[in-house]
Design an enzyme around this catalytic site. Sequence first.
Site, mmCIF file in Angstrom:
data_model
loop_
_atom_site.group_PDB
_atom_site.id
_atom_site.type_symbol
_atom_site.label_atom_id
_atom_site.label_comp_id
_atom_site.label_asym_id
_atom_site.label_seq_id
_atom_site.Cartn_x
_atom_site.Cartn_y
_atom_site.Cartn_z
ATOM 1 N N GLY A 46 0.838 -1.194 0.000
ATOM 2 C CA GLY A 46 0.000 0.000 0.000
ATOM 3 C C GLY A 46 0.869 1.238 0.000
ATOM 4 N N GLN A 51 3.175 9.880 1.241
ATOM 5 C CA GLN A 51 4.446 9.129 1.240
ATOM 6 C C GLN A 51 5.312 9.443 0.027
ATOM 7 O OE1 GLN A 51 2.358 5.173 2.158
ATOM 8 N NE2 GLN A 51 4.370 4.950 3.093
ATOM 9 N N CYS A 89 5.850 -0.317 6.979
ATOM 10 C CA CYS A 89 5.516 0.843 6.153
ATOM 11 C C CYS A 89 6.743 1.235 5.354
ATOM 12 C CB CYS A 89 5.087 1.991 7.069
ATOM 13 S SG CYS A 89 4.647 3.486 6.178
ATOM 14 N N LEU A 90 6.550 1.545 4.076
ATOM 15 C CA LEU A 90 7.684 1.931 3.235
ATOM 16 C C LEU A 90 8.336 3.225 3.722
ATOM 17 C CD1 LEU A 90 6.297 1.069 -0.323
ATOM 18 C CD2 LEU A 90 7.946 -0.243 1.034
ATOM 19 N N HIS A 131 -4.459 1.432 7.615
ATOM 20 C CA HIS A 131 -3.084 1.959 7.619
ATOM 21 C C HIS A 131 -2.939 3.098 6.604
ATOM 22 C CE1 HIS A 131 1.443 1.284 7.777
ATOM 23 N NE2 HIS A 131 1.308 2.023 6.692
ATOM 24 N N GLU A 132 -3.444 2.867 5.382
ATOM 25 C CA GLU A 132 -3.271 3.885 4.332
ATOM 26 C C GLU A 132 -4.116 5.119 4.612
ATOM 27 O OE1 GLU A 132 -0.766 3.557 2.568
ATOM 28 O OE2 GLU A 132 -0.483 1.427 2.970
ATOM 29 N N HIS A 135 -2.512 7.414 6.995
ATOM 30 C CA HIS A 135 -1.493 8.295 6.401
ATOM 31 C C HIS A 135 -2.110 9.628 5.974
ATOM 32 C CE1 HIS A 135 2.294 6.138 6.155
ATOM 33 N NE2 HIS A 135 1.717 5.056 5.670
HETATM 34 NI NI NI Z 1 2.535 3.163 5.510
#
Ligand code: NI
Length: 152
Positions: A46, A51, A89-90, A131-132, A135
């Site tokens: 995701g 991000q 998470c990236l 989660h997304e 963000h």
């Molecule tokens: Ni993330």
Amino acid sequence: MAIRHIVKKGDEILGKKSKKIDVINQRVIELLDDMAQTMYENNGVGLAAPQVGILRRLVVIDIGEGLIELINPEIIEFSGDAVLGEEGCLSVPGIVGKVNRPMYVKVKGLNRNGDEVEYEGSEYLARAFCHEIDHLEGILFTEKAESITYIE
Ligand code: NI
């Protein structure tokens, strides 16, 4: 399409709230394409627009069941006991954490054609939606995690 630079924890942009998309123009379409490519390139499941440094309400998700793109996503229903599960998470490399998320969520938003779409997700997909969408509110999983593990 282009792979975009992923903003990492510590950058203040990740703590900011994203703005709604009012008009789905070519820039938005290109951003969605780039976000998907960037997610796949980095083996993520995701990615949210902040991000890649853009404070707009866009997310892409693929937990291995196909690409989901959502513009202005909102959780409209959730149910079931909270489930404690592992997330990464990236934007937070080298760390995973155990986070409580609902067992089930229903999400609505717009697709790239501007049509209203709804998705239901359980377990890992529900976790990915939560989660997304977090963000977009400027929230990282590390702020909600019950425990943190350093993996690198
Ligand atoms: Ni993330």
